[in-house]
Design a protein around this motif. Structure first.
Motif, short mmCIF file in Angstrom:
data_model
loop_
_atom_site.label_atom_id
_atom_site.label_comp_id
_atom_site.label_asym_id
_atom_site.label_seq_id
_atom_site.Cartn_x
_atom_site.Cartn_y
_atom_site.Cartn_z
N HIS A 20 0.92 -1.10 -0.16
CA HIS A 20 0.16 -0.33 0.12
C HIS A 20 0.78 1.10 -0.37
O HIS A 20 0.21 2.61 0.38
N MET A 21 2.28 1.36 0.22
CA MET A 21 2.83 2.15 0.04
C MET A 21 4.08 1.91 -1.09
O MET A 21 3.81 1.56 -1.77
N GLY A 62 -3.78 -3.80 -11.03
CA GLY A 62 -3.37 -4.87 -11.04
C GLY A 62 -3.59 -4.80 -9.24
O GLY A 62 -3.96 -5.19 -8.35
N ALA A 63 -4.19 -3.55 -8.49
CA ALA A 63 -3.88 -3.20 -6.99
C ALA A 63 -5.33 -3.25 -7.36
O ALA A 63 -6.47 -3.45 -8.17
N TRP A 64 -5.79 -3.21 -5.97
CA TRP A 64 -7.36 -3.22 -5.78
C TRP A 64 -7.67 -1.76 -5.86
O TRP A 64 -8.03 -0.81 -5.36
N PRO A 65 -9.23 -1.82 -6.81
CA PRO A 65 -9.42 -0.66 -7.33
C PRO A 65 -11.07 -0.12 -6.32
O PRO A 65 -11.30 -0.82 -5.97
N GLY A 66 -10.45 1.14 -6.06
CA GLY A 66 -11.26 1.57 -4.56
C GLY A 66 -11.18 1.26 -3.72
O GLY A 66 -12.40 1.94 -2.84
N ARG A 67 -9.76 0.29 -3.03
CA ARG A 67 -9.91 0.64 -1.69
C ARG A 67 -8.83 0.40 -1.62
O ARG A 67 -7.51 0.16 -2.15
N HIS A 68 -8.08 0.90 0.37
CA HIS A 68 -6.69 0.98 0.46
C HIS A 68 -6.85 0.87 1.52
O HIS A 68 -7.58 0.22 2.95
N PHE A 69 -5.52 0.99 2.10
CA PHE A 69 -5.00 0.36 3.15
C PHE A 69 -5.53 1.00 4.56
O PHE A 69 -6.62 2.82 4.39
N PRO A 70 -6.55 0.36 5.95
CA PRO A 70 -6.19 0.04 6.47
C PRO A 70 -7.95 -1.87 5.77
O PRO A 70 -8.09 -2.17 7.17
N PRO A 105 9.06 15.41 7.60
CA PRO A 105 8.11 14.15 6.94
C PRO A 105 7.90 14.71 6.13
O PRO A 105 6.95 13.45 5.69
N ASP A 106 7.03 16.18 5.93
CA ASP A 106 6.33 16.18 4.52
C ASP A 106 6.49 14.91 3.67
O ASP A 106 5.04 14.87 3.26
N ALA A 107 7.23 14.95 2.74
CA ALA A 107 7.58 14.26 1.19
C ALA A 107 6.73 12.53 1.50
O ALA A 107 5.84 12.39 0.79
N ALA A 108 7.30 12.34 2.80
CA ALA A 108 6.79 11.20 2.90
C ALA A 108 5.43 10.80 3.50
O ALA A 108 4.74 9.66 2.96
N ILE A 109 4.76 12.08 3.93
CA ILE A 109 3.31 11.51 4.32
C ILE A 109 3.00 11.97 2.62
O ILE A 109 1.61 11.73 2.46
N GLU A 110 2.91 12.95 2.42
CA GLU A 110 2.17 13.30 0.57
C GLU A 110 3.19 11.99 -0.32
O GLU A 110 1.76 11.74 -0.24
N TRP A 111 3.65 11.04 0.04
CA TRP A 111 3.84 10.19 -1.06
C TRP A 111 3.58 9.17 -1.00
O TRP A 111 3.77 7.95 -1.20
N GLY A 112 3.45 9.00 0.89
CA GLY A 112 3.01 7.79 0.69
C GLY A 112 4.50 6.27 1.11
O GLY A 112 4.42 5.26 0.73
N ILE A 113 5.56 6.79 1.55
CA ILE A 113 6.81 6.24 1.85
C ILE A 113 7.10 6.10 3.56
O ILE A 113 7.05 6.64 4.26
N SER A 114 6.94 4.86 3.87
CA SER A 114 6.47 3.91 4.64
C SER A 114 5.16 4.25 5.96
O SER A 114 5.75 5.24 6.75
N TRP A 115 4.77 5.54 5.08
CA TRP A 115 3.49 6.00 5.83
C TRP A 115 1.90 5.57 4.66
O TRP A 115 2.47 5.49 4.12
N PRO A 116 1.05 5.56 5.68
CA PRO A 116 0.50 4.96 6.81
C PRO A 116 0.61 3.78 6.82
O PRO A 116 1.35 3.11 6.46
#
Length: 447
Positions: A16-17, A25-33, A69-80
């Motif tokens: 999910h990151m 090929g990922a779940w359409p319209g569904r996401h973590f968690p 932490p802004d870049a990681a939060i914005e782009w989903g890097i080891s987050w969430p």
């Protein structure tokens, strides 16, 4: 004569990151968690007779890049992220045989709490839990637990070894047949089979037996992934199974030899300790289909996200790199900061030469391939990938197997592993066609 069989796990840490959640090929319209996503992963993996599903973890938000932490939060890097132990319990409720590997840090956690938690999870899963121990190398994780600086490299491993000593004493504090549950007399437990623990060491002081019934596996399975010389010695001391890095085969052979020597030095039989080699993988019906899927990784995240990923995992702010530099200069600073000495810069030094001067742009051209695992992702048809796995399995002693993962998209890539690769390995006699063990430990010992 039957061939030795591989063990296979699936690492879903990054599904999910890093942009993977939006790949085809990922779940359409569904996401973590969404827990139903994880339950589906478990069902698919068990249909393929995989040994376990596994997740790494970290508590800190990557904030090394530009000191924010802004870049990681914005782009989903080891987050969430979340603590996955309740999610893995949910996964265990829709399966009967699949094992579950959870990651915790011995650098920050207390052994009494972890021994009690893992015992409880072993009961909830029916003897299918494993604990992957890490020695934390990230400053943001350390800050979560009140540390101003990272613990010194060797001290982290000393703490982990003592951490495991305490856990083992606690897991052994109740003998396997200690519980009576005698309806006629009303006796619950035989006191003679509960043993008091009194430990006082360099890092921990613990007194008292666990107040839990004995674990279904005796002890939960322990996994560890030390890669430095000190880390390899620690993994030999700690592990039932070792989590091996995704590196070139020649280096995996050396790693196996170093682990074997460390096991012998400790009086352990190397034949009893397997390595699950981390193996990023994409399988397709044809090689061309698999390669096209792998190419999508290069579109997953922008350079800002690449910088956030690399800086966090190497403990060094790569936004400060000059226009030209040598990798040796950067590696010296990483080591001085007590961060991991065997990360991306170390790998790039091996490939290009530590003293070679490179540009900032060249560094990030290599960096995007590392941050997305593109550079280490095997892509091919079932027979091509089976050939590669067989070669690596035999070259590293035919003990252990592979932790598949870092796929482009889930569930589709996991389905292809189960429906395309697993049958090819079964046809070759290299993988089970059914579970024969009652617990995860049983299945990992079933060669």
């Amino acid at each position: 004569m039957a061939k030795p069989r591989m063990h296979l796990g699936f690492d879903f840490s990054y599904t999910h990151m890093g942009g993977r959640w939006r790949m085809p090929g990922a779940w359409p319209g569904r996401h973590f968690p969404d827990v139903e996503m994880f339950e589906e992963i478990a069902r698919i993996a068990e249909r393929g007779c995989l040994d376990m599903v596994f997740s790494g973890d970290g508590t800190g938000i990557p904030d090394t890049w530009r000191g924010s932490p802004d870049a990681a939060i914005e782009w989903g890097i080891s987050w969430p992220r979340q603590d996955l132990n309740p999610i893995m319990v949910a996964m265990s409720r829709v399966t009967k045989h699949l094992g579950f590997g959870l990651t915790y840090s011995s650098t920050f956690m207390h052994p009494y709490y972890m021994a009690r938690l893992m015992n409880s999870l072993d009961h909830l899963t029916g003897g299918r839990i494993a604990m992957n121990l890490v020695t934390s190398t990230r400053k943001s994780d350390a800050a979560n637990f009140g540390f101003d600086e990272l613990m010194e490299h060797n001290s982290r491993y000393e703490r982990m070894e003592e951490f495991v000593d305490v856990c083992r004493k606690l897991w052994d504090s109740a003998e396997p047949d200690a519980m009576l549950w005698d309806f006629e007399s009303g006796r619950v437990t035989d006191p003679a089979k509960i043993h008091h623990v009194k430990h006082e060491g360099k890092f921990f002081k613990v007194e008292g037996a666990l107040n839990t019934p004995p674990s279904p596996q005796g002890r939960p399975v322990l996994i560890q992934a030390g890669g430095s010389p000190r880390g390899i010695r620690a993994s030999a001391y700690v592990s039932d199974y070792v989590f091996g890095p995704d590196m070139a085969l020649a280096r995996q052979v050396k790693h196996r030899a170093a682990l074997d020597q460390a096991l012998v030095d400790l009086g352990r039989d190397p034949a009893t300790v397997g390595i699950l080699w981390q193996t990023p993988i994409v399988v397709g019906e044809t090689e061309a289909e698999a390669i096209a899927q792998r190419e999508r990784l290069l579109t997953a995240i922008p350079q800002e996200a690449v910088g956030a990923y690399l800086s966090y995992n190497n403990g060094y702010d790569f936004s400060t790199l000059p226009e030209r530099f040598t990798l040796a200069e950067v590696q010296e600073k990483i080591i001085a900061a007590q961060a991991s000495p065997i990360g991306f810069v170390h790998e790039l030094s091996l490939a290009l030469g530590a003293g070679t001067e490179i540009s900032r742009d060249t560094f990030f051209e290599h960096g995007v391939k590392s941050a997305t695992s593109y550079d280490k992702t095997i892509a091919g048809s079932p027979s091509q990938i089976a050939d590669i796995l067989e070669e690596a399995f035999e070259a590293t002693g035919s003990r252990g197997g592979f932790m598949l993962g870092h796929t482009v998209s889930v569930p589709d890539d996991l389905i292809r592993i189960v429906d395309l690769l697993v049958p090819e390995l079964q046809r070759r006699g290299r993988f089970r066609t059914e579970y024969r063990g009652r617990t995860l430990r049983d299945n990992l010992q079933d060669m």
